[in-house]
Design a protein around this motif. Structure first.
Motif, PDB file in Angstrom:
ATOM      1  N   VAL A 127       0.591  -1.051  -0.356  1.00 56.09           N
ATOM      2  CA  VAL A 127      -0.087   0.126   0.028  1.00 56.09           C
ATOM      3  C   VAL A 127       0.733   1.299   0.008  1.00 56.09           C
ATOM      4  O   VAL A 127       0.739   1.789  -0.214  1.00 56.09           O
TER       5      VAL A 127
ATOM      6  N   TYR B  23       1.212  -9.793  -5.981  1.00 51.24           N
ATOM      7  CA  TYR B  23       0.125  -9.713  -5.099  1.00 51.24           C
ATOM      8  C   TYR B  23      -1.298  -9.403  -6.127  1.00 51.24           C
ATOM      9  O   TYR B  23      -2.108  -8.674  -5.009  1.00 51.24           O
TER      10      TYR B  23
ATOM     11  N   ALA C 253      -4.790  -9.764  -4.497  1.00 56.17           N
ATOM     12  CA  ALA C 253      -4.789  -8.136  -3.867  1.00 56.17           C
ATOM     13  C   ALA C 253      -5.160  -6.913  -4.302  1.00 56.17           C
ATOM     14  O   ALA C 253      -5.202  -6.689  -3.607  1.00 56.17           O
ATOM     15  N   TYR C 254      -5.463  -7.030  -5.995  1.00 56.11           N
ATOM     16  CA  TYR C 254      -5.247  -6.224  -5.912  1.00 56.11           C
ATOM     17  C   TYR C 254      -6.304  -4.874  -5.709  1.00 56.11           C
ATOM     18  O   TYR C 254      -6.205  -3.716  -5.383  1.00 56.11           O
ATOM     19  N   SER C 255      -7.671  -5.438  -6.027  1.00 58.28           N
ATOM     20  CA  SER C 255      -8.988  -4.177  -5.274  1.00 58.28           C
ATOM     21  C   SER C 255      -8.399  -4.021  -4.297  1.00 58.28           C
ATOM     22  O   SER C 255      -8.410  -3.178  -3.749  1.00 58.28           O
ATOM     23  N   GLU C 256      -8.130  -4.631  -3.432  1.00 57.59           N
ATOM     24  CA  GLU C 256      -7.571  -4.430  -1.675  1.00 57.59           C
ATOM     25  C   GLU C 256      -6.903  -3.412  -1.041  1.00 57.59           C
ATOM     26  O   GLU C 256      -6.912  -2.671  -0.411  1.00 57.59           O
ATOM     27  N   ILE C 257      -5.688  -3.368  -2.173  1.00 57.05           N
ATOM     28  CA  ILE C 257      -4.349  -2.385  -2.117  1.00 57.05           C
ATOM     29  C   ILE C 257      -4.868  -1.234  -2.693  1.00 57.05           C
ATOM     30  O   ILE C 257      -4.382  -0.422  -1.777  1.00 57.05           O
TER      31      ILE C 257
ATOM     32  N   SER D 108      -7.539   0.145  -3.133  1.00 59.00           N
ATOM     33  CA  SER D 108      -8.710   0.722  -2.187  1.00 59.00           C
ATOM     34  C   SER D 108      -7.843   1.305  -0.073  1.00 59.00           C
ATOM     35  O   SER D 108      -8.274   2.986   0.155  1.00 59.00           O
ATOM     36  N   LYS D 109      -6.661   0.506  -0.014  1.00 59.92           N
ATOM     37  CA  LYS D 109      -6.381   0.812   0.879  1.00 59.92           C
ATOM     38  C   LYS D 109      -5.224   2.038   0.593  1.00 59.92           C
ATOM     39  O   LYS D 109      -5.043   3.179   1.211  1.00 59.92           O
TER      40      LYS D 109
ATOM     41  N   LYS E 251      -7.575   5.238   0.663  1.00 57.65           N
ATOM     42  CA  LYS E 251      -8.013   5.355   1.427  1.00 57.65           C
ATOM     43  C   LYS E 251      -6.807   6.683   2.475  1.00 57.65           C
ATOM     44  O   LYS E 251      -7.020   7.312   2.825  1.00 57.65           O
TER      45      LYS E 251
END
Length: 143
Positions: A2, A32, A35-39, A41-42, A45
Motif C-alpha cells: 500500500v 500480489y 489482492a489488487y482491489s484491496e491494495i 482501496s487502502k 484511503k
C-alpha cells in the motif's frame, strides 16, 4: 504494498502522467495481483486521509486513474499566518518523508534528508533559525 503504491501514485500525479492499472500491477503490486482491489482501496484511503487526494477512475475500459484534490478551498483565507508558512512547509516535507519511510525514521536519516534540501541542523538557517531546535522541540511539542 500500500505504501509503495501511494508513493507510485504521487510520483505519477506530480509528473502529470496518467495512472494505468497495468502500470500499478507491473511496477508495484506484482505478485500480489489477487489482492489488487484491496491494495488500491487502502492506497486510496491513505491518499484521502494523509494528502486530501481522491483516486478516481476516469476511463473504465483502459483502467486509467487520476488524483483529485479533495480538500475544501480556503476561500482567500490563509491556513496559517505569514510567519508560520515557511515552518509549515518544512513540517509537511518532514512528515511526508516520515510517512514514505513507513511512519518511522532515525534522526540520522532525517538529517541526511534535510541536508539534501540544504537545511543543516548545526547551522542557523535564514528562514527557520535553529533547525535542530525547531524540529526536536517545537515540532515534537506540537506532535
Amino acid at each position: 504494498q500500500v505504501s509503495e503504491l501511494v508513493q507510485f501514485l504521487l510520483v505519477k500525479d506530480q509528473k502529470k502522467i496518467p495512472i494505468k492499472r497495468a502500470d500499478m500491477l507491473k511496477n508495484v503490486i506484482r505478485e500480489y495481483r489477487d489482492a489488487y482491489s484491496e491494495i488500491v482501496s487502502k492506497a486510496g484511503k491513505t491518499l484521502q486521509e494523509v494528502f486530501g487526494l481522491r483516486l478516481v477512475e476516469i476511463d473504465s475500459k483502459r483502467h486509467t486513474y487520476i488524483l483529485i484534490n479533495n480538500l475544501p478551498r480556503a476561500e482567500g483565507k490563509y491556513l496559517c499566518r505569514d510567519e508560520e508558512k515557511e515552518k509549515m512547509g518544512l513540517l509537511l516535507i518532514i512528515l511526508s518523508f516520515i510517512f514514505m519511510k513507513g511512519n518511522s525514521v532515525k534522526d540520522s536519516a532525517l538529517w541526511e534528508f534535510l541536508h539534501l534540501l540544504r537545511v543543516y541542523p548545526g547551522k542557523q538557517h535564514q528562514v527557520f533559525g535553529d533547525v535542530r531546535k525547531l524540529v526536536t522541540e517545537e515540532f515534537v511539542r506540537q506532535k
